[in-house]
Design a protein around this motif. Sequence first.
Motif, PDB file in Angstrom:
ATOM      1  N   ILE A  26       0.840  -1.198   0.000  1.00 26.90           N
ATOM      2  CA  ILE A  26       0.000   0.000   0.000  1.00 26.90           C
ATOM      3  C   ILE A  26       0.875   1.248   0.000  1.00 26.90           C
ATOM      4  N   MET A  27       0.624   2.139  -0.960  1.00 27.77           N
ATOM      5  CA  MET A  27       1.409   3.370  -1.079  1.00 27.77           C
ATOM      6  C   MET A  27       0.480   4.540  -1.405  1.00 27.77           C
ATOM      7  N   ALA A  28       0.829   5.705  -0.872  1.00 25.76           N
ATOM      8  CA  ALA A  28       0.132   6.943  -1.228  1.00 25.76           C
ATOM      9  C   ALA A  28       1.069   8.102  -0.935  1.00 25.76           C
ATOM     10  N   ASP A  29       1.223   9.004  -1.890  1.00 25.82           N
ATOM     11  CA  ASP A  29       2.102  10.147  -1.665  1.00 25.82           C
ATOM     12  C   ASP A  29       1.632  11.361  -2.461  1.00 25.82           C
ATOM     13  N   LEU A  30       1.726  12.521  -1.836  1.00 25.53           N
ATOM     14  CA  LEU A  30       1.326  13.796  -2.441  1.00 25.53           C
ATOM     15  C   LEU A  30       2.569  14.481  -2.983  1.00 25.53           C
TER      16      LEU A  30
ATOM     17  N   HIS B 137      11.417   7.005   3.807  1.00 24.59           N
ATOM     18  CA  HIS B 137      12.653   6.348   3.374  1.00 24.59           C
ATOM     19  C   HIS B 137      12.591   5.975   1.891  1.00 24.59           C
ATOM     20  N   TYR B 138      11.446   5.440   1.449  1.00 22.66           N
ATOM     21  CA  TYR B 138      11.314   4.959   0.075  1.00 22.66           C
ATOM     22  C   TYR B 138      11.508   6.085  -0.934  1.00 22.66           C
ATOM     23  N   PHE B 139      10.991   7.274  -0.626  1.00 23.16           N
ATOM     24  CA  PHE B 139      11.024   8.369  -1.589  1.00 23.16           C
ATOM     25  C   PHE B 139      12.193   9.331  -1.372  1.00 23.16           C
ATOM     26  N   ASP B 140      13.144   8.923  -0.550  1.00 22.13           N
ATOM     27  CA  ASP B 140      14.336   9.729  -0.320  1.00 22.13           C
ATOM     28  C   ASP B 140      15.254   9.674  -1.543  1.00 22.13           C
ATOM     29  N   ILE B 141      15.853  10.807  -1.876  1.00 21.06           N
ATOM     30  CA  ILE B 141      16.797  10.883  -3.002  1.00 21.06           C
ATOM     31  C   ILE B 141      18.118  11.416  -2.450  1.00 21.06           C
TER      32      ILE B 141
ATOM     33  N   LYS C 135      19.779  15.257  -2.039  1.00 12.99           N
ATOM     34  CA  LYS C 135      19.478  15.736  -0.685  1.00 12.99           C
ATOM     35  C   LYS C 135      18.043  16.257  -0.572  1.00 12.99           C
ATOM     36  N   THR C 136      17.126  15.463  -1.097  1.00 14.33           N
ATOM     37  CA  THR C 136      15.716  15.832  -1.057  1.00 14.33           C
ATOM     38  C   THR C 136      14.872  14.565  -1.119  1.00 14.33           C
ATOM     39  N   ARG C 137      13.559  14.747  -1.109  1.00 16.47           N
ATOM     40  CA  ARG C 137      12.625  13.647  -1.305  1.00 16.47           C
ATOM     41  C   ARG C 137      11.683  13.985  -2.445  1.00 16.47           C
ATOM     42  N   ARG C 138      11.110  12.941  -3.027  1.00 18.92           N
ATOM     43  CA  ARG C 138      10.029  13.137  -3.991  1.00 18.92           C
ATOM     44  C   ARG C 138       8.734  13.213  -3.198  1.00 18.92           C
ATOM     45  N   GLY C 139       8.076  14.364  -3.257  1.00 17.94           N
ATOM     46  CA  GLY C 139       6.819  14.516  -2.549  1.00 17.94           C
ATOM     47  C   GLY C 139       6.974  15.087  -1.159  1.00 17.94           C
ATOM     48  N   VAL C 140       5.822  15.448  -0.547  1.00 21.36           N
ATOM     49  CA  VAL C 140       5.842  16.068   0.777  1.00 21.36           C
ATOM     50  C   VAL C 140       5.102  15.243   1.823  1.00 21.36           C
ATOM     51  N   SER C 141       4.345  14.239   1.379  1.00 20.34           N
ATOM     52  CA  SER C 141       3.571  13.402   2.279  1.00 20.34           C
ATOM     53  C   SER C 141       3.612  11.983   1.742  1.00 20.34           C
TER      54      SER C 141
ATOM     55  N   THR D  12      15.464   5.872 -11.600  1.00 17.38           N
ATOM     56  CA  THR D  12      16.750   5.468 -11.024  1.00 17.38           C
ATOM     57  C   THR D  12      16.631   4.798  -9.658  1.00 17.38           C
ATOM     58  N   LEU D  13      15.533   5.056  -8.924  1.00 20.46           N
ATOM     59  CA  LEU D  13      15.430   4.563  -7.559  1.00 20.46           C
ATOM     60  C   LEU D  13      14.193   3.719  -7.272  1.00 20.46           C
ATOM     61  N   ASP D  14      13.156   3.840  -8.095  1.00 21.97           N
ATOM     62  CA  ASP D  14      11.906   3.136  -7.819  1.00 21.97           C
ATOM     63  C   ASP D  14      12.034   1.665  -8.233  1.00 21.97           C
ATOM     64  N   LYS D  15      12.062   0.788  -7.253  1.00 24.19           N
ATOM     65  CA  LYS D  15      12.288  -0.635  -7.519  1.00 24.19           C
ATOM     66  C   LYS D  15      11.128  -1.268  -8.281  1.00 24.19           C
ATOM     67  N   GLY D  16       9.910  -0.815  -7.991  1.00 22.82           N
ATOM     68  CA  GLY D  16       8.749  -1.388  -8.665  1.00 22.82           C
ATOM     69  C   GLY D  16       8.760  -1.122 -10.159  1.00 22.82           C
ATOM     70  N   THR D  17       9.105   0.110 -10.557  1.00 20.30           N
ATOM     71  CA  THR D  17       9.162   0.458 -11.972  1.00 20.30           C
ATOM     72  C   THR D  17      10.242  -0.351 -12.690  1.00 20.30           C
TER      73      THR D  17
END
Length: 323
Positions: free
Chosen positions: A125-129, A163-167, A171-177, A241-246
């Motif tokens: 289950i995943m959800a991100d804004l 952790h999953y959306f950390d880049i 030095k940032t993340r994808r998304g805010v939530s 580059t980082l999303d394992k599912g894709t």
Amino acid sequence: MRTYAQHPQAKEALLLLNELQSYFKDELIKASELSTQPSEFISVEWLRDQGLHGGGKRFEAIEGGIFNRASINVSQIHYEDDTAKHYDSATALSTIIHPANPLLPSVHMHFSWTILKDGSSYWRIMADLNPSHFNKDDKEYFDQTLKVAAKTYYLQGTKAGNHYFDIPALKTRRGVSHFYLEGFNPAEESGDTFTRHFARNVMDTYVHILKSHLMDSATPSVEQRQQQLDYHTLYFYQVLTLDKGTTAGLLVHNQNDVGTLGSLPSHINRNLLQDWQKCSPEPINELVSTLLTALPDYKICPITIEVKAKLAQAIREFNHRKM
């Protein structure tokens, strides 16, 4: 002809995710009617091994509405006839919505049910804004929805999501939530019940956020449009580059490349991607270089169906070289 998994739980999961897919599509269309550019969706089907091992159907937004890109995909892949595979079936809903207006945030959701050969099964289950233009009220609203919908699993899900959306390289993340549960089976209720409740809450909240911005009808600035292009480039970078599912989806087969890369926005900032290639660690820097070779040589670079096909093949070739 497409075949379906025969396991009773796989059948129930498919019914649930088809229901959520239609619901979200209908609610997005209703929201778009508040604008001067109502959106329409077309249905696209694809098959795994000519349908022998399942396939999927996605709703894609037609160009010209309120969406830059929008895709709501439901798939069911099954290998109940193949003892060599490690799983019996995987049934999933994956959706990404990128509004055209940079004042409206993007959203990503994924809900999947997997049954392994040993009889065990679990939800993912995943959800991100994902806003390009930060809005404090939107984030707080989305966070509160996650907290209410996830119940006792909120802290676990947000910690894993962050952790999953950390880049790290940027030095940032994808998304805010962010929210992410892997190998999940709730203790207090059935997984289907939890997923339906969670998904509907997140979908309703996102649609409400869209409606509030559409009714506001503020005109974005040139700077905000540039912020959106740059943020879409960040999304592109993280997904490829980082999303394992894709990556896993592209390596397993080449029968749904357009759908697997359905989350990519319509354009990215190629020069910015080049800058990030230089500061990326190995082997990500080499992968980004490979992706740049597959992209058209435009500063504002279009991600068309043809470009997606080239990107998918480039990722496969890169990973095969590294094996």
